[in-house]
Design an enzyme around this catalytic site. Structure first.
Site, mmCIF file in Angstrom:
data_model
loop_
_atom_site.group_PDB
_atom_site.id
_atom_site.type_symbol
_atom_site.label_atom_id
_atom_site.label_comp_id
_atom_site.label_asym_id
_atom_site.label_seq_id
_atom_site.Cartn_x
_atom_site.Cartn_y
_atom_site.Cartn_z
ATOM 1 N N MET A 1 -0.198 1.074 5.039
ATOM 2 C CA MET A 1 -0.979 1.458 6.215
ATOM 3 C C MET A 1 -2.123 0.471 6.437
ATOM 4 O O MET A 1 -2.703 -0.044 5.490
ATOM 5 C CB MET A 1 -1.540 2.874 5.993
ATOM 6 C CG MET A 1 -2.237 3.482 7.191
ATOM 7 S SD MET A 1 -2.841 5.154 6.809
ATOM 8 C CE MET A 1 -1.285 5.980 6.446
ATOM 9 N N ASP B 1 -4.594 -4.793 6.123
ATOM 10 C CA ASP B 1 -5.033 -5.652 5.020
ATOM 11 C C ASP B 1 -3.960 -6.693 4.711
ATOM 12 O O ASP B 1 -2.777 -6.372 4.634
ATOM 13 C CB ASP B 1 -5.308 -4.804 3.770
ATOM 14 C CG ASP B 1 -5.857 -5.637 2.619
ATOM 15 O OD1 ASP B 1 -6.518 -6.661 2.895
ATOM 16 O OD2 ASP B 1 -5.617 -5.261 1.450
ATOM 17 N N HIS C 1 -2.667 -1.079 -3.264
ATOM 18 C CA HIS C 1 -3.753 -0.115 -3.079
ATOM 19 C C HIS C 1 -3.439 1.165 -3.848
ATOM 20 O O HIS C 1 -2.438 1.831 -3.577
ATOM 21 C CB HIS C 1 -3.936 0.213 -1.596
ATOM 22 C CG HIS C 1 -4.273 -0.976 -0.753
ATOM 23 N ND1 HIS C 1 -3.999 -1.037 0.591
ATOM 24 C CD2 HIS C 1 -4.878 -2.147 -1.072
ATOM 25 C CE1 HIS C 1 -4.419 -2.196 1.074
ATOM 26 N NE2 HIS C 1 -4.951 -2.889 0.078
ATOM 27 N N SER D 1 0.852 -1.185 0.000
ATOM 28 C CA SER D 1 0.000 0.000 0.000
ATOM 29 C C SER D 1 0.889 1.237 0.000
ATOM 30 O O SER D 1 1.682 1.429 -0.917
ATOM 31 C CB SER D 1 -0.957 -0.034 1.197
ATOM 32 O OG SER D 1 -1.896 1.019 1.116
ATOM 33 N N THR D 2 0.823 2.060 1.042
ATOM 34 C CA THR D 2 1.586 3.299 1.081
ATOM 35 C C THR D 2 3.085 3.017 0.942
ATOM 36 O O THR D 2 3.654 2.270 1.738
ATOM 37 C CB THR D 2 1.335 4.046 2.407
ATOM 38 O OG1 THR D 2 -0.070 4.146 2.626
ATOM 39 C CG2 THR D 2 1.960 5.429 2.369
#
Length: 347
Positions: A287, A290, A194, A168-169
């Site tokens: 972050m 998940d 993401h 993600s991030t």
């Protein structure tokens, strides 16, 4: 000369039509059932009452052709465009009314077929012959897979390990760092990153232009192959499925999980169910949490999972959640992850 079994597989993958008939009319169903039960290029025919049920059947059966009776269910151009955008789906519309057909003809490039007012042996034959022409054209338009691709595909019972990744991030940069250090002939990789809607294709295309591996935004029906990385499209979950004896992906719209779609948990849970110990899990910077529960299911099914260590993460959220749940066995600095993945995939 290729072995006959391999030649047959090439034809099956290249040409087989999996037809969905959206009509309650008994005459249409009987005519199609009779006409297509022995056609070589027809793999399956499934009957449903409403086109709205198409998506679940595409996901379950790999449907690639839809016959839509617009006398029963009016044409919905926006919905048709949406479903075709998600899947490699060809649509043929049928109606008693030539006027309805003409309206659709002006609005779309899809197949159009006028049905008879009364189904007799003669009119049924004319109807199904016309439909067959549409389907034969569809079958011929599918690009045949070459032998190089077929050899690289992963069969359901292969011992070839696949790599499933969540990020993600900070993950876009982390994925680039991995690809820099991985060979062109990577183990099959499936990735949930993401990203906002519309950006995953741009991201995949950019990576594909920069690195020797084949990197693409996934579409339903894409096969897992050595040398290929499939990135889940934004606003759709991605799961592993079995298709024609091979491993492939299904991309579908569902409920957001942990506030995101695609969700890594969906992918990881399908990997645990389909391939079990023949997988390696990886959670990169990001972050939230998940992927943690899905990774735990992969571990329980026999996979080995690793995470990015805190020192090299932009955000140590997802790897931390997986570690605290006991879903990962080890953590590595980002620059050591490629070699660790290759060793685990070989092991």
């Amino acid at each position: 000369m290729l072995p006959l079994c391999v030649q047959g597989q090439v034809r099956e993958i290249a040409n087989n039509i999996r037809l969905l008939v959206a009509s309650k009319q008994r005459d249409i169903r009987e005519a199609i059932k009779t006409a297509f039960e022995r056609k070589a290029y027809i793999e399956s025919v499934v009957f449903i009452s409403r086109p709205i049920d198409t998506e679940s059947n595409v996901s379950r059966n790999g449907t690639n052709a839809l016959l839509w009776d617009i006398d029963e269910t009016p044409h919905n151009a926006a919905w048709a465009k949406s479903i075709q955008g998600k899947y490699a789906l060809n649509i043929v519309y049928t109606s008693l009314s030539g006027g309805k057909i003409n309206v659709i003809q002006r609005a779309s490039g899809d197949g159009l077929l006028q049905k008879p007012a009364i189904f007799t042996p003669l009119t049924s034959s004319r109807f199904t012959v016309s439909l067959a022409r549409h389907l034969e054209t569809m079958a011929k338009s599918v690009k045949p897979l070459n032998m190089r691709d077929i050899v690289k595909m992963v069969a359901v019972n292969d011992r070839q390990k696949i790599i499933a990744v969540a990020s993600s991030t900070g993950g876009t940069n982390a994925l680039e760092e991995l690809l820099k250090r991985l060979p062109a002939d990577i183990p099959p990789m499936v990735v949930v990153q993401h990203m906002p809607s519309g950006f995953t294709k741009l991201f995949a295309d950019r990576l594909n232009a920069m690195y020797p591996q084949e990197i693409r935004e996934a579409q339903s029906g894409d096969f897992l192959m050595r040398g290929r990385m499939l990135i889940a499209p934004a606003d759709r979950h991605m799961r592993l499925i079995k298709q024609q004896g091979k491993l492939a992906v299904d991309c579908f719209v569902g409920n957001r999980i942990h506030g995101v779609m695609p969700a890594a948990d969906v992918l990881f849970e399908s990997v645990a169910q389909i391939v079990g110990a023949n997988a390696v899990g990886l959670v990169l910077t990001g972050m939230g949490n998940d992927g943690a529960k899905g990774l735990l299911k992969m571990k329980q099914a026999g996979s080995v999972n690793i995470g990015q260590n805190q020192a090299t993460c932009v955000v140590y959220g997802m790897p931390k959640a997986a570690k605290e749940l006991g879903a990962t066995q080890r953590e590595y600095p980002l620059d050591q992850i490629p070699e660790a993945l290759l060793q685990l995939a070989r092991g």
